[in-house]
Design an enzyme around this catalytic site. Structure first.
Site, PDB file in Angstrom:
ATOM      1  N   ILE A  17       9.575   8.035  -2.822  1.00 51.31           N
ATOM      2  CA  ILE A  17       9.131   9.287  -2.812  1.00 51.31           C
ATOM      3  C   ILE A  17      10.317  10.178  -1.643  1.00 51.31           C
ATOM      4  O   ILE A  17      10.360  11.234  -1.999  1.00 51.31           O
ATOM      5  CB  ILE A  17       7.889   9.481  -2.066  1.00 51.31           C
ATOM      6  CG1 ILE A  17       6.551   8.875  -2.897  1.00 51.31           C
ATOM      7  CG2 ILE A  17       7.387  10.826  -1.478  1.00 51.31           C
ATOM      8  CD1 ILE A  17       5.320   8.544  -2.443  1.00 51.31           C
ATOM      9  N   SER A 117      -1.888   8.762   3.394  1.00 51.73           N
ATOM     10  CA  SER A 117      -2.350   8.072   2.026  1.00 51.73           C
ATOM     11  C   SER A 117      -3.759   8.512   1.898  1.00 51.73           C
ATOM     12  O   SER A 117      -4.725   8.621   2.550  1.00 51.73           O
ATOM     13  CB  SER A 117      -2.180   6.306   2.204  1.00 51.73           C
ATOM     14  OG  SER A 117      -2.793   5.756   1.321  1.00 51.73           O
ATOM     15  N   TYR A 157      -2.303  -1.082   7.339  1.00 49.93           N
ATOM     16  CA  TYR A 157      -1.691  -0.070   6.664  1.00 49.93           C
ATOM     17  C   TYR A 157      -2.833   1.093   6.619  1.00 49.93           C
ATOM     18  O   TYR A 157      -2.335   2.335   6.978  1.00 49.93           O
ATOM     19  CB  TYR A 157      -1.475  -0.519   5.076  1.00 49.93           C
ATOM     20  CG  TYR A 157      -0.929   0.650   4.581  1.00 49.93           C
ATOM     21  CD1 TYR A 157       0.472   1.193   4.799  1.00 49.93           C
ATOM     22  CD2 TYR A 157      -1.852   1.621   3.461  1.00 49.93           C
ATOM     23  CE1 TYR A 157       1.170   2.097   3.796  1.00 49.93           C
ATOM     24  CE2 TYR A 157      -0.952   2.482   2.662  1.00 49.93           C
ATOM     25  CZ  TYR A 157       0.245   2.888   2.960  1.00 49.93           C
ATOM     26  OH  TYR A 157       0.881   4.086   2.155  1.00 49.93           O
ATOM     27  N   LYS A 161      -2.293   4.817   8.485  1.00 45.29           N
ATOM     28  CA  LYS A 161      -2.321   6.287   7.682  1.00 45.29           C
ATOM     29  C   LYS A 161      -3.399   6.979   8.328  1.00 45.29           C
ATOM     30  O   LYS A 161      -3.394   8.443   8.451  1.00 45.29           O
ATOM     31  CB  LYS A 161      -2.481   5.946   6.218  1.00 45.29           C
ATOM     32  CG  LYS A 161      -1.262   5.229   5.728  1.00 45.29           C
ATOM     33  CD  LYS A 161       0.068   6.078   5.873  1.00 45.29           C
ATOM     34  CE  LYS A 161       1.194   5.586   5.316  1.00 45.29           C
ATOM     35  NZ  LYS A 161       2.564   6.117   5.455  1.00 45.29           N
TER      36      LYS A 161
HETATM   37  N1  LIG Z   1       3.751   4.616  -3.428  1.00 41.47           N
HETATM   38  C1  LIG Z   1       2.584   4.791  -3.111  1.00 41.47           C
HETATM   39  O1  LIG Z   1       1.756   4.323  -4.029  1.00 41.47           O
HETATM   40  C2  LIG Z   1       2.206   5.397  -1.969  1.00 41.47           C
HETATM   41  C3  LIG Z   1       0.728   5.793  -1.862  1.00 41.47           C
HETATM   42  C4  LIG Z   1       0.332   6.356  -0.707  1.00 41.47           C
HETATM   43  C5  LIG Z   1       1.243   6.587   0.545  1.00 41.47           C
HETATM   44  N2  LIG Z   1       2.666   6.203   0.128  1.00 41.47           N
HETATM   45  C6  LIG Z   1       3.576   6.471   1.549  1.00 41.47           C
HETATM   46  O2  LIG Z   1       4.611   7.150   0.911  1.00 41.47           O
HETATM   47  C7  LIG Z   1       5.634   6.846   1.643  1.00 41.47           C
HETATM   48  C8  LIG Z   1       6.986   6.441   0.906  1.00 41.47           C
HETATM   49  O3  LIG Z   1       6.643   5.320   0.339  1.00 41.47           O
HETATM   50  P1  LIG Z   1       7.416   5.027  -0.891  1.00 41.47           P
HETATM   51  O4  LIG Z   1       6.181   4.892  -2.323  1.00 41.47           O
HETATM   52  O5  LIG Z   1       8.622   5.805  -1.509  1.00 41.47           O
HETATM   53  O6  LIG Z   1       8.012   3.329  -0.686  1.00 41.47           O
HETATM   54  P2  LIG Z   1       9.325   2.844  -0.777  1.00 41.47           P
HETATM   55  O7  LIG Z   1       9.231   1.423  -0.312  1.00 41.47           O
HETATM   56  O8  LIG Z   1      10.052   3.274  -2.174  1.00 41.47           O
HETATM   57  O9  LIG Z   1      10.114   3.675   0.318  1.00 41.47           O
HETATM   58  C9  LIG Z   1       9.991   3.600   1.799  1.00 41.47           C
HETATM   59  C10 LIG Z   1      10.970   3.805   2.497  1.00 41.47           C
HETATM   60  O10 LIG Z   1      10.916   3.688   3.875  1.00 41.47           O
HETATM   61  C11 LIG Z   1      11.830   2.955   4.385  1.00 41.47           C
HETATM   62  N3  LIG Z   1      11.657   2.432   5.799  1.00 41.47           N
HETATM   63  C12 LIG Z   1      10.715   1.551   6.096  1.00 41.47           C
HETATM   64  N4  LIG Z   1      10.633   0.998   7.186  1.00 41.47           N
HETATM   65  C13 LIG Z   1      11.567   1.805   7.778  1.00 41.47           C
HETATM   66  C14 LIG Z   1      12.164   1.892   9.216  1.00 41.47           C
HETATM   67  N5  LIG Z   1      11.546   0.948   9.998  1.00 41.47           N
HETATM   68  N6  LIG Z   1      13.110   2.672   9.688  1.00 41.47           N
HETATM   69  C15 LIG Z   1      13.430   3.621   8.608  1.00 41.47           C
HETATM   70  N7  LIG Z   1      13.142   3.395   7.342  1.00 41.47           N
HETATM   71  C16 LIG Z   1      12.130   2.643   7.082  1.00 41.47           C
HETATM   72  C17 LIG Z   1      12.244   1.892   3.593  1.00 41.47           C
HETATM   73  O11 LIG Z   1      13.425   1.300   3.949  1.00 41.47           O
HETATM   74  C18 LIG Z   1      12.072   2.586   2.150  1.00 41.47           C
HETATM   75  O12 LIG Z   1      13.366   3.231   1.915  1.00 41.47           O
HETATM   76  C19 LIG Z   1       5.328   5.798   2.841  1.00 41.47           C
HETATM   77  O13 LIG Z   1       4.892   6.384   4.020  1.00 41.47           O
HETATM   78  C20 LIG Z   1       3.908   5.331   1.893  1.00 41.47           C
HETATM   79  O14 LIG Z   1       3.063   4.641   2.855  1.00 41.47           O
HETATM   80  C21 LIG Z   1       3.095   5.874  -0.689  1.00 41.47           C
END
Ligand SMILES: NC(=O)c1ccc[n+]([C@@H]2O[C@H](COP(=O)([O-])OP(=O)(O)OC[C@H]3O[C@@H](n4cnc5c(N)ncnc54)[C@H](O)[C@@H]3O)[C@@H](O)[C@H]2O)c1
Length: 262
Positions: A17, A117, A157, A161
């Site tokens: 995202i 989330s 988690y 959130k």
């Molecule tokens: N994909 C889903 O289904 C979903 C649903 C609800 C919420 N979210 C939330 O959306 C956001 C983005 O998630 P995504 O789906 O793109 O996942 P993703 O794993 O593709 O991206 C998450 C990014 O966060 C970075 N990250 C993690 N820990 C870190 C740290 N300590 N320092 C710096 N960067 C760090 C990772 O390296 C990664 O690039 C997250 O907060 C996730 O909880 C995702």
């Protein structure tokens, strides 16, 4: 929509995202400063590699951000398959402390968008504990204080959130009239983290939800919502959450209510 002369800090920008949001904002004319613990060789803007899991890491990232930015998009996050202390450190304290550090660098009329989330939709039932944890100044003591609470450590988690929902409200309330603060709550989105969610929440549950909706969300579904929220069309949207889940919450809420009446 054009975002020329605007600069956004996007965390989690190396993947999913965050990467989609950075690309969309760039395509809309904005400058983007990406932040991630992982490298992003093709990043469409300035990239700061940094670790948001520690106070020192947050400070190092904040130091690299200039004054006068338009907004901060807190998208970095770790799933519940990671150790619970790491989940809470990144998703709660990393987000909170980066926001605190960058708020003085956000121009008047700017915006903060936090990724929550849909699993946190019931956060208000735990609002007192959530507010206490998310507001704790001593993060080590706060983590120690919940170490014996399986409701937190076993659902790190979701709890993280829920804290994001609270941090969004409290930051919005503290910055009324100057900077808007909103959260976005996605349902299941097809990114690398989704496999972790299947391990954490149950493969059948997540895949069943995706089948019910017809498809998983795509990073672009969330990026377009964020792009709207940072733009002029959202000027009166503040201190609230936008749930982007394809209708999954409607299904769950109505199913639960009808089952209770049966
Ligand atoms: N994909 C889903 O289904 C979903 C649903 C609800 C919420 N979210 C939330 O959306 C956001 C983005 O998630 P995504 O789906 O793109 O996942 P993703 O794993 O593709 O991206 C998450 C990014 O966060 C970075 N990250 C993690 N820990 C870190 C740290 N300590 N320092 C710096 N960067 C760090 C990772 O390296 C990664 O690039 C997250 O907060 C996730 O909880 C995702």
């Amino acid at each position: 929509m054009t975002l020329h002369d605007q600069t956004f800090v996007v965390t989690g920008a190396a993947s999913g995202i965050g990467a989609a949001t950075a690309a969309l904002l760039r395509a809309s004319g904005a400058e983007v400063i990406g932040v991630d613990r992982n490298p992003a060789p093709e990043f469409p803007g300035t990239f700061v590699q940094g670790d948001l899991s520690t106070a020192e890491g947050v400070a190092a990232v904040a130091d690299r951000v200039p004054h006068g930015i338009t907004g901060l998009l807190n998208i970095a996050g770790v799933p519940g398959t990671a150790p619970w202390r790491l989940v809470l450190s990144v998703n709660v304290f990393g987000l909170r402390d980066l926001t605190r550090a960058l708020l003085p660098k956000i121009a008047d009329g700017g915006v903060v968008v936090n990724l929550a989330s849909s699993v946190a939709n019931g956060w208000a039932a735990r609002s007192a504990e959530v507010a206490r944890f998310a507001g704790a100044e001593d993060r080590a003591a706060a983590l120690d204080a919940v170490a014996a609470d399986p409701e937190v450590t076993g659902n790190s988690y979701r709890f993280s959130k829920e804290c994001v929902r609270w941090l969004t409200l409290s930051a919005a309330a503290e910055n009324l009239g100057r900077v808007r603060v909103v959260s976005v709550s996605p349902g299941p989105v097809q990114t690398p983290i989704l496999e972790d969610f299947k391990k954490d929440h149950g493969r059948d549950k997540v895949e069943g939800a995706v089948a019910l909706l017809g498809r998983a969300g795509e990073p672009g579904d969330i990026a377009r919502t964020i792009a709207f929220l940072v733009g002029p069309g959202a000027a009166w949207i503040n201190g609230t959450d936008i749930c982007v889940d394809g209708g999954l919450g409607a299904h769950r809420a109505t199913t639960a209510a009808l089952a209770a009446n049966a």
